[in-house]
Design a protein around this motif. Structure first.
Motif, PDB file in Angstrom:
ATOM      1  N   SER A 106       4.184  -4.143   5.396  1.00 51.57           N
ATOM      2  CA  SER A 106       2.774  -4.360   5.065  1.00 51.57           C
ATOM      3  C   SER A 106       2.580  -4.326   3.553  1.00 51.57           C
ATOM      4  CB  SER A 106       1.911  -3.286   5.719  1.00 51.57           C
ATOM      5  OG  SER A 106       2.157  -2.018   5.110  1.00 51.57           O
ATOM      6  N   ILE A 107       1.495  -4.918   3.095  1.00 50.40           N
ATOM      7  CA  ILE A 107       1.183  -4.906   1.662  1.00 50.40           C
ATOM      8  C   ILE A 107       1.041  -3.474   1.162  1.00 50.40           C
ATOM      9  CG2 ILE A 107      -0.496  -5.577  -0.091  1.00 50.40           C
ATOM     10  CD1 ILE A 107       1.146  -7.909   0.947  1.00 50.40           C
ATOM     11  N   ASP A 108       0.386  -2.634   1.938  1.00 52.19           N
ATOM     12  CA  ASP A 108       0.202  -1.242   1.527  1.00 52.19           C
ATOM     13  C   ASP A 108       1.549  -0.537   1.375  1.00 52.19           C
ATOM     14  OD1 ASP A 108      -1.547   1.171   1.136  1.00 52.19           O
ATOM     15  OD2 ASP A 108      -0.483   1.831   2.932  1.00 52.19           O
TER      16      ASP A 108
ATOM     17  N   ARG B  92       3.399  -1.670  -1.781  1.00 52.01           N
ATOM     18  CA  ARG B  92       2.859  -1.056  -2.994  1.00 52.01           C
ATOM     19  C   ARG B  92       3.293   0.400  -3.127  1.00 52.01           C
ATOM     20  NH1 ARG B  92      -2.971  -4.130  -2.309  1.00 52.01           N
ATOM     21  NH2 ARG B  92      -2.237  -6.127  -3.159  1.00 52.01           N
TER      22      ARG B  92
ATOM     23  N   ARG C  19      -6.288  -8.500 -10.829  1.00 54.40           N
ATOM     24  CA  ARG C  19      -6.451  -8.435  -9.377  1.00 54.40           C
ATOM     25  C   ARG C  19      -5.214  -8.997  -8.667  1.00 54.40           C
ATOM     26  NH1 ARG C  19     -11.999 -11.590  -8.969  1.00 54.40           N
ATOM     27  NH2 ARG C  19     -11.113 -12.484 -10.891  1.00 54.40           N
TER      28      ARG C  19
ATOM     29  N   ALA D 162      -2.969 -10.284  -5.118  1.00 51.36           N
ATOM     30  CA  ALA D 162      -3.005 -10.941  -3.819  1.00 51.36           C
ATOM     31  C   ALA D 162      -2.396  -9.973  -2.773  1.00 51.36           C
ATOM     32  CB  ALA D 162      -2.192 -12.240  -3.890  1.00 51.36           C
ATOM     33  N   PRO D 163      -2.722 -10.136  -1.514  1.00 47.79           N
ATOM     34  CA  PRO D 163      -3.515 -11.215  -0.916  1.00 47.79           C
ATOM     35  C   PRO D 163      -5.020 -10.987  -0.927  1.00 47.79           C
ATOM     36  CG  PRO D 163      -2.661  -9.797   0.799  1.00 47.79           C
ATOM     37  CD  PRO D 163      -2.106  -9.270  -0.501  1.00 47.79           C
ATOM     38  N   GLU D 164      -5.464  -9.800  -1.376  1.00 42.72           N
ATOM     39  CA  GLU D 164      -6.908  -9.562  -1.380  1.00 42.72           C
ATOM     40  C   GLU D 164      -7.627 -10.583  -2.259  1.00 42.72           C
ATOM     41  OE1 GLU D 164      -4.886  -5.529  -0.842  1.00 42.72           O
ATOM     42  OE2 GLU D 164      -4.564  -7.345  -2.014  1.00 42.72           O
ATOM     43  N   GLN D 165      -7.004 -10.936  -3.380  1.00 43.91           N
ATOM     44  CA  GLN D 165      -7.576 -11.910  -4.310  1.00 43.91           C
ATOM     45  C   GLN D 165      -6.501 -12.955  -4.620  1.00 43.91           C
ATOM     46  OE1 GLN D 165     -10.734 -11.949  -5.424  1.00 43.91           O
ATOM     47  NE2 GLN D 165     -11.304 -10.056  -4.398  1.00 43.91           N
TER      48      GLN D 165
END
Length: 308
Positions: free
Chosen positions: A35-37, A40, A122, A124-127
Motif C-alpha cells: 500500500s502507499i501508506d 511511505r 504534493r 501521488a496518488p492523492e495528487q
C-alpha cells in the motif's frame, strides 16, 4: 528468451553492494506491491537509517510558500554567494519529504557555502500531475522574485521536476536561473530499449518500478514539462551538471539529455558513476564510488553557484 536481458546486473564494489543489502532490510525490492501508506513508512525508516550529523553551524528554518507549500531553508555557517540552491527530492513522486533528503541538502549547502531551499511538494496518488510540478514551479518563482540567482537541483523524480520547471521557466521568460543539476533523473525514456532493457532488473530500481511510478503520476508523456526528453529544442537552457548511475534503468535518460543539451550549445558537465545504482546519494558515507560521486556533484553545484 534473451539471457542478457533477463540476467540481473550487479556492480562489484563492496560498499555499494552493502548499501543495497542494507536498503532492502528497510525497503524491500517488491515495495511497490504494498500500500502507499506502507511504502511511505518503509521509505521514512530507510531515510532515517542513512541520516548523518548536521554540518557545524548550519541552521534550518521551515516556512510556507503561497501559504500552503512547505519549504526548508538551510543556511550554512559560511555563505559566500548570493546565489541559492533549490533542491527537489526524489521518491517516484510517491514517497519523500523535507526530512527524507534533509542530510543530503545540509551537506550540499555546507559544501557550496550557499543557502539552500528544499520543497515538500504534493505526492501521488492523492495528487496526480501536475500537482507536484505546479508546487515546484511556484517555489521557483518565489525564489527568483527577489533577484537572487538560483541553481535548481534534484534527484530521480526530483530530477524530472527540475528539468521540467526549467523548461517552463524558459518558455515564460523567467530570469535568474544560473544552473541545473540532474541526479539520476527520470526524463521520459521509452521503457523498452537501451538501459530500460539492459538494466530492467537492476538493484534498487527496476524498469517495472519506473512504469509503476509513471502509471501513478498520470503525467502526459508528450508534454516536455512532464517528460523533458520530448522537448526538441533545448537551446538557451542554463549550464548543467548531470550525473547518472551505470546500474540504473534511468541511465540512458541522463546520457541522452546531456548529449542533447550539449548539441544545443548548453554548457554541460556529465558524469556516469560506473559502479553505482539508483539512489546512490544515500551511500555517500559507506561506498567509495558514492563518496566520490557526491563530492563531484557538490563541486559541480559549487561551480554553478559561483563559489568555486
Amino acid at each position: 528468451m534473451d539471457n542478457r536481458a533477463s540476467a540481473k546486473p550487479m556492480p562489484s564494489e563492496p560498499g555499494i553492494l552493502a548499501f543495497h543489502r542494507r536498503c532492502e532490510d528497510f525497503y524491500p525490492a517488491d515495495a511497490v506491491d504494498a500500500s502507499i501508506d506502507q511504502q511511505r513508512k518503509w521509505y521514512d525508516a530507510l531515510c532515517a537509517e542513512f541520516d548523518a550529523p548536521s554540518p557545524k553551524g548550519l541552521t534550518r528554518e521551515d516556512t510556507l510558500v503561497d501559504g500552503r507549500i512547505p519549504i526548508r531553508h538551510y543556511t550554512p555557517a559560511t555563505v559566500s554567494t548570493e546565489a541559492r540552491i533549490y533542491y527537489i527530492h526524489g521518491g517516484g513522486f510517491v514517497v519523500g519529504s523535507l526530512d527524507s533528503h534533509d542530510a543530503i541538502c545540509a551537506e550540499l549547502s555546507d559544501f557550496a557555502h550557499a543557502e539552500l531551499v528544499s520543497v515538500d511538494y504534493r505526492l501521488a496518488p492523492e495528487q496526480v500531475w501536475p500537482a507536484a510540478f505546479d508546487d515546484c514551479y511556484a517555489v521557483l518563482k518565489e525564489l527568483l522574485s527577489d533577484g537572487c540567482p538560483v541553481v535548481v537541483a534534484g534527484d530521480s523524480a526530483g530530477g524530472n521536476l527540475t528539468a521540467g520547471i526549467i523548461l517552463k521557466a524558459r518558455a515564460e521568460g523567467l530570469k535568474g536561473i544560473v544552473g541545473q543539476a540532474l541526479i539520476y533523473p527520470g526524463l521520459g525514456g521509452d521503457l523498452v530499449s537501451g538501459s530500460y532493457e539492459e538494466m530492467a532488473e537492476a538493484p534498487g530500481l527496476t524498469t517495472a518500478d519506473v512504469s509503476y511510478y509513471r502509471d501513478i503520476l498520470k503525467a502526459p508523456a508528450d508534454n516536455p514539462f512532464a517528460a523533458p526528453l520530448a522537448e526538441t529544442d533545448l537551446s538557451g537552457l542554463p549550464p548543467s551538471y548531470i550525473t547518472g548511475a551505470f546500474f540504473d534503468p534511468l541511465r540512458d535518460d541522463a546520457r541522452l539529455y546531456a548529449a542533447r543539451l550539449a548539441a544545443a550549445g548548453v554548457n554541460v558537465t556529465f558524469r556516469e558513476e560506473p559502479q553505482m545504482i539508483h539512489a546512490w546519494l544515500r551511500a555517500r558515507h559507506m561506498s567509495e564510488g558514492a563518496r566520490d560521486g557526491f563530492r563531484r556533484l557538490a563541486e559541480g553545484i559549487t561551480v554553478l553557484v559561483g563559489t568555486r
